[in-house]
Design a protein around this motif. Structure first.
Motif, PDB file in Angstrom:
ATOM      1  N   GLU A 103       0.850  -1.209  -0.041  1.00 12.60           N
ATOM      2  CA  GLU A 103       0.139   0.036   0.054  1.00 12.60           C
ATOM      3  C   GLU A 103       0.810   1.342   0.026  1.00 12.60           C
ATOM      4  N   ALA A 104       1.820   1.377   0.603  1.00 11.67           N
ATOM      5  CA  ALA A 104       2.874   2.439   0.910  1.00 11.67           C
ATOM      6  C   ALA A 104       3.471   2.596  -0.620  1.00 11.67           C
ATOM      7  N   ILE A 105       3.954   1.679  -1.356  1.00 16.23           N
ATOM      8  CA  ILE A 105       4.468   1.855  -2.639  1.00 16.23           C
ATOM      9  C   ILE A 105       3.448   2.288  -3.466  1.00 16.23           C
ATOM     10  N   ALA A 106       2.149   1.718  -3.622  1.00 15.36           N
ATOM     11  CA  ALA A 106       0.967   2.265  -4.440  1.00 15.36           C
ATOM     12  C   ALA A 106       0.638   3.733  -4.068  1.00 15.36           C
ATOM     13  N   MET A 107       0.771   4.095  -2.891  1.00 14.04           N
ATOM     14  CA  MET A 107       0.771   5.368  -2.517  1.00 14.04           C
ATOM     15  C   MET A 107       1.830   6.417  -3.260  1.00 14.04           C
ATOM     16  N   LEU A 108       2.931   6.071  -2.892  1.00 14.38           N
ATOM     17  CA  LEU A 108       3.935   6.837  -3.412  1.00 14.38           C
ATOM     18  C   LEU A 108       4.038   6.985  -4.835  1.00 14.38           C
ATOM     19  N   ARG A 109       3.618   6.063  -5.611  1.00 11.70           N
ATOM     20  CA  ARG A 109       3.554   5.962  -7.009  1.00 11.70           C
ATOM     21  C   ARG A 109       2.637   6.928  -7.625  1.00 11.70           C
ATOM     22  N   LYS A 110       1.491   6.962  -6.791  1.00  8.53           N
ATOM     23  CA  LYS A 110       0.489   8.029  -7.013  1.00  8.53           C
ATOM     24  C   LYS A 110       0.938   9.392  -6.982  1.00  8.53           C
ATOM     25  N   LEU A 111       1.808   9.751  -5.760  1.00 10.97           N
ATOM     26  CA  LEU A 111       2.272  11.150  -5.639  1.00 10.97           C
ATOM     27  C   LEU A 111       3.373  11.375  -6.481  1.00 10.97           C
ATOM     28  N   GLN A 148      13.690   4.088  -5.725  1.00  8.38           N
ATOM     29  CA  GLN A 148      13.953   5.238  -4.844  1.00  8.38           C
ATOM     30  C   GLN A 148      12.345   4.976  -3.896  1.00  8.38           C
ATOM     31  N   ILE A 149      11.380   4.664  -4.459  1.00 10.86           N
ATOM     32  CA  ILE A 149      10.223   4.231  -3.853  1.00 10.86           C
ATOM     33  C   ILE A 149      10.342   3.006  -2.902  1.00 10.86           C
ATOM     34  N   ALA A 150      10.902   2.069  -3.344  1.00 11.45           N
ATOM     35  CA  ALA A 150      11.073   0.681  -2.704  1.00 11.45           C
ATOM     36  C   ALA A 150      12.171   0.863  -1.459  1.00 11.45           C
ATOM     37  N   GLU A 157       9.465   4.942   8.039  1.00  7.95           N
ATOM     38  CA  GLU A 157       9.052   5.927   8.008  1.00  7.95           C
ATOM     39  C   GLU A 157       7.580   6.025   7.276  1.00  7.95           C
ATOM     40  N   PRO A 158       7.222   5.340   6.449  1.00  7.48           N
ATOM     41  CA  PRO A 158       5.744   5.507   5.884  1.00  7.48           C
ATOM     42  C   PRO A 158       4.713   5.167   6.599  1.00  7.48           C
ATOM     43  N   TYR A 159       4.828   4.350   7.535  1.00 10.54           N
ATOM     44  CA  TYR A 159       3.665   3.506   7.954  1.00 10.54           C
ATOM     45  C   TYR A 159       2.689   3.968   9.156  1.00 10.54           C
ATOM     46  N   ASP A 160       3.143   5.094   9.860  1.00  8.47           N
ATOM     47  CA  ASP A 160       2.181   5.791  10.736  1.00  8.47           C
ATOM     48  C   ASP A 160       1.834   7.150  10.068  1.00  8.47           C
ATOM     49  N   LYS A 161       1.861   7.381   8.616  1.00  8.87           N
ATOM     50  CA  LYS A 161       1.602   8.707   8.226  1.00  8.87           C
ATOM     51  C   LYS A 161       0.492   8.593   7.096  1.00  8.87           C
ATOM     52  N   ALA A 162      -0.555   9.704   7.004  1.00  5.89           N
ATOM     53  CA  ALA A 162      -1.276   9.707   5.931  1.00  5.89           C
ATOM     54  C   ALA A 162      -0.438  10.109   4.766  1.00  5.89           C
ATOM     55  N   GLY A 163      -0.980   9.201   3.837  1.00  5.18           N
ATOM     56  CA  GLY A 163      -0.176   9.364   2.363  1.00  5.18           C
ATOM     57  C   GLY A 163       1.254   8.505   2.221  1.00  5.18           C
ATOM     58  N   GLY A 164       1.440   7.902   3.359  1.00  3.48           N
ATOM     59  CA  GLY A 164       2.741   7.078   3.137  1.00  3.48           C
ATOM     60  C   GLY A 164       4.049   7.682   3.263  1.00  3.48           C
ATOM     61  N   TYR A 165       4.125   9.128   3.782  1.00  6.02           N
ATOM     62  CA  TYR A 165       5.352   9.835   3.708  1.00  6.02           C
ATOM     63  C   TYR A 165       5.092  10.898   4.976  1.00  6.02           C
ATOM     64  N   GLY A 166       6.725  11.191   5.434  1.00  4.98           N
ATOM     65  CA  GLY A 166       6.599  12.202   6.467  1.00  4.98           C
ATOM     66  C   GLY A 166       7.606  13.469   5.683  1.00  4.98           C
ATOM     67  N   MET A 170      12.942  11.416   5.848  1.00  9.26           N
ATOM     68  CA  MET A 170      13.822  11.145   4.586  1.00  9.26           C
ATOM     69  C   MET A 170      12.960  11.410   3.312  1.00  9.26           C
ATOM     70  N   ALA A 171      11.467  11.804   3.452  1.00 14.34           N
ATOM     71  CA  ALA A 171      11.039  12.086   2.352  1.00 14.34           C
ATOM     72  C   ALA A 171      11.140  13.449   1.736  1.00 14.34           C
ATOM     73  N   ALA A 172      11.672  14.229   2.630  1.00  9.26           N
ATOM     74  CA  ALA A 172      11.903  15.506   2.520  1.00  9.26           C
ATOM     75  C   ALA A 172      12.825  15.697   0.994  1.00  9.26           C
ATOM     76  N   ARG A 173      13.543  14.743   0.688  1.00 11.11           N
ATOM     77  CA  ARG A 173      14.319  14.935  -0.415  1.00 11.11           C
ATOM     78  C   ARG A 173      13.334  14.605  -1.690  1.00 11.11           C
ATOM     79  N   PHE A 174      12.058  14.284  -1.640  1.00  9.52           N
ATOM     80  CA  PHE A 174      11.419  14.153  -2.894  1.00  9.52           C
ATOM     81  C   PHE A 174      10.513  15.338  -3.020  1.00  9.52           C
ATOM     82  N   ILE A 175      10.847  16.149  -2.274  1.00 12.85           N
ATOM     83  CA  ILE A 175       9.371  17.123  -2.273  1.00 12.85           C
ATOM     84  C   ILE A 175      10.235  18.519  -3.057  1.00 12.85           C
TER      85      ILE A 175
END
Length: 203
Positions: A103-111, A148-150, A157-166, A170-175
């Motif tokens: 589910e986390a991978i699927a969410m990040l692919r959408k984002l 990168q997503i995997a 990090e992804p598992y207690d956050k809406a959308g699968g990222y914080g 570490m997700a700051a580098r994606f934004i």
């Protein structure tokens, strides 16, 4: 000057605790039950046809009321209760907390490579008063490849956050861009929270 009265925070989020401490708000955590013989205190199931802003506001209000009732049932000192809920939305689809790696991978692919909305609603309950507002921000992700997503989903990090990222991790580098409230994207918009507390007059 920070709000002076001690409050209850109806959240187990360490990020919300950190943000309240940042602005000098004195609080004590009151936890809602995730499961009971008859289920959790508040379910976060989206109702059929429910719009994202309506959903996040409803869940937040339910959390505030459940925490208020828990305070009374546990005979705790009477204090204002602050509740919050955050949801990530892309093309009107609500992304909650991923239940597993797939589910986390699927969410990040959408984002990835897209702009999404982060809605955080806050509510304060005290006696017969309930004040509430919802803040919306926008976040743009860079294009991401599967590796990168995997790699990100291999972390905790992804598992207690809406959308699968914080955003604070570490997700700051994606934004590539944000518009709105950084603290709101973390889970508690501080400007709106303190403004609501400033309006709030304990009885």
């Amino acid at each position: 000057m920070s709000y002076q009265q001690k409050i209850y925070l109806a959240s187990k989020s360490p990020r919300r605790r950190e943000l309240l401490r940042q602005v000098g708000i004195d609080f004590e955590v009151i936890l809602l039950r995730d499961a009971r013989p008859r289920g959790p205190d508040v379910t976060e199931v989206v109702l059929p046809g429910e719009l994202p802003d309506v959903y996040v506001a409803r869940v937040t209000q339910e959390k505030a009321l459940a925490a208020w009732n828990a305070m009374l049932a546990r005979r705790l000192p009477i204090r204002p209760v602050l509740a919050a809920d955050t949801t990530v939305v892309i093309q009107q689809e609500i992304l909650g907390k991923p239940a597993n790696r797939d589910e986390a991978i699927a969410m990040l692919r959408k984002l990835a490579g897209n702009t999404h909305q982060v809605l955080t609603s806050i509510a304060i309950k005290y006696q017969n008063q309930l004040l509430q507002c919802t803040q919306q921000s926008e976040v743009t992700f860079a294009a991401l490849n599967d590796a990168q997503i995997a790699a990100y989903c291999d972390s905790a990090e992804p598992y207690d956050k809406a959308g699968g990222y914080g955003i604070q991790g570490m997700a700051a580098r994606f934004i590539t861009h944000i518009s709105g409230s950084y603290s709101g994207i973390m889970g508690l918009p501080l400007h709106e929270t303190t403004a609501l507390l400033d309006r709030f007059k304990p009885i």
